[in-house]
Design a protein around this motif. Structure first.
Motif, PDB file in Angstrom:
ATOM      1  N   MET A 118      -2.872  -4.059  -4.608  1.00 56.80           N
ATOM      2  CA  MET A 118      -3.471  -5.160  -3.843  1.00 56.80           C
ATOM      3  C   MET A 118      -3.936  -6.270  -4.793  1.00 56.80           C
ATOM      4  O   MET A 118      -3.808  -7.443  -4.479  1.00 56.80           O
ATOM      5  CB  MET A 118      -4.640  -4.655  -3.001  1.00 56.80           C
ATOM      6  CG  MET A 118      -4.201  -3.743  -1.857  1.00 56.80           C
ATOM      7  SD  MET A 118      -2.905  -4.431  -0.799  1.00 56.80           S
ATOM      8  CE  MET A 118      -3.856  -5.668   0.058  1.00 56.80           C
ATOM      9  N   ALA A 119      -4.453  -5.896  -5.934  1.00 56.31           N
ATOM     10  CA  ALA A 119      -4.906  -6.895  -6.911  1.00 56.31           C
ATOM     11  C   ALA A 119      -3.730  -7.709  -7.438  1.00 56.31           C
ATOM     12  O   ALA A 119      -3.869  -8.894  -7.727  1.00 56.31           O
ATOM     13  CB  ALA A 119      -5.634  -6.213  -8.062  1.00 56.31           C
TER      14      ALA A 119
ATOM     15  N   ASP B 197      -6.230   5.697  -3.973  1.00 57.67           N
ATOM     16  CA  ASP B 197      -7.252   4.661  -4.124  1.00 57.67           C
ATOM     17  C   ASP B 197      -6.962   3.786  -5.342  1.00 57.67           C
ATOM     18  O   ASP B 197      -6.995   2.554  -5.260  1.00 57.67           O
ATOM     19  CB  ASP B 197      -8.650   5.283  -4.269  1.00 57.67           C
ATOM     20  CG  ASP B 197      -9.169   5.876  -2.964  1.00 57.67           C
ATOM     21  OD1 ASP B 197      -8.580   5.620  -1.890  1.00 57.67           O
ATOM     22  OD2 ASP B 197     -10.170   6.616  -3.031  1.00 57.67           O
ATOM     23  N   LEU B 198      -6.669   4.426  -6.472  1.00 58.77           N
ATOM     24  CA  LEU B 198      -6.434   3.698  -7.717  1.00 58.77           C
ATOM     25  C   LEU B 198      -5.169   2.840  -7.638  1.00 58.77           C
ATOM     26  O   LEU B 198      -5.183   1.646  -7.949  1.00 58.77           O
ATOM     27  CB  LEU B 198      -6.355   4.675  -8.889  1.00 58.77           C
ATOM     28  CG  LEU B 198      -6.153   4.050 -10.268  1.00 58.77           C
ATOM     29  CD1 LEU B 198      -7.379   3.226 -10.661  1.00 58.77           C
ATOM     30  CD2 LEU B 198      -5.903   5.126 -11.304  1.00 58.77           C
TER      31      LEU B 198
ATOM     32  N   ASN C  13      -3.401   1.891  -4.964  1.00 58.92           N
ATOM     33  CA  ASN C  13      -3.433   0.865  -3.922  1.00 58.92           C
ATOM     34  C   ASN C  13      -4.325  -0.308  -4.302  1.00 58.92           C
ATOM     35  O   ASN C  13      -3.995  -1.455  -4.018  1.00 58.92           O
ATOM     36  CB  ASN C  13      -3.856   1.461  -2.568  1.00 58.92           C
ATOM     37  CG  ASN C  13      -2.726   2.243  -1.944  1.00 58.92           C
ATOM     38  OD1 ASN C  13      -1.550   1.978  -2.202  1.00 58.92           O
ATOM     39  ND2 ASN C  13      -3.042   3.216  -1.129  1.00 58.92           N
ATOM     40  N   SER C  14      -5.435  -0.037  -4.970  1.00 61.83           N
ATOM     41  CA  SER C  14      -6.283  -1.157  -5.392  1.00 61.83           C
ATOM     42  C   SER C  14      -5.556  -1.998  -6.447  1.00 61.83           C
ATOM     43  O   SER C  14      -5.650  -3.231  -6.446  1.00 61.83           O
ATOM     44  CB  SER C  14      -7.640  -0.672  -5.898  1.00 61.83           C
ATOM     45  OG  SER C  14      -7.513   0.073  -7.073  1.00 61.83           O
TER      46      SER C  14
ATOM     47  N   GLN D   7       0.841  -1.195   0.000  1.00 62.59           N
ATOM     48  CA  GLN D   7       0.000   0.000   0.000  1.00 62.59           C
ATOM     49  C   GLN D   7       0.880   1.250   0.000  1.00 62.59           C
ATOM     50  O   GLN D   7       1.864   1.317   0.719  1.00 62.59           O
ATOM     51  CB  GLN D   7      -0.891   0.033   1.249  1.00 62.59           C
ATOM     52  CG  GLN D   7      -1.934  -1.056   1.274  1.00 62.59           C
ATOM     53  CD  GLN D   7      -3.173  -0.695   0.470  1.00 62.59           C
ATOM     54  OE1 GLN D   7      -3.276   0.380  -0.102  1.00 62.59           O
ATOM     55  NE2 GLN D   7      -4.107  -1.597   0.414  1.00 62.59           N
TER      56      GLN D   7
END
Length: 95
Positions: free
Chosen positions: A92-93, A85-86, A88-89, A14
């Motif tokens: 994580m994916a 947000d973009l 980190n997502s 993150q």
């Protein structure tokens, strides 16, 4: 990702406000306090003094650091919150 929350490259999966502030300084020469990014996450990058070229530099640095391409829209994010947000997502994916 390892048990300690880092990926194979030893970096956190993150991106934090502290890391974003450090990247803004490194890639664009813009000094912004991480507290400002935390307290006012919807302040436009433009207001903070970061232009599209600076944001592109941050995206490139993150790609090098994490060894993975960032989402194509990352360089078009208008605020720190949208960027975090973009990115980190996506991290994580891919973790």
């Amino acid at each position: 990702m390892n048990a300690n929350g880092t990926n194979a490259h030893g970096t956190n999966a993150q991106i934090t406000e502290e890391e974003l502030a450090a990247l803004m300084k490194k890639a664009a020469g813009i000094t912004v306090a991480p507290e400002l990014l935390r307290k006012q996450p919807d302040t436009p990058f433009e207001t903070l003094g970061l232009d599209s070229l600076g944001l592109l530099g941050i995206v490139g640095e993150l790609e090098n650091r994490h060894g993975t391409p960032m989402p194509p829209d990352a360089e078009r994010c208008k605020t720190p919150q949208a960027f975090l947000d973009l990115v980190n997502s996506a991290l994580m994916a891919g973790a």
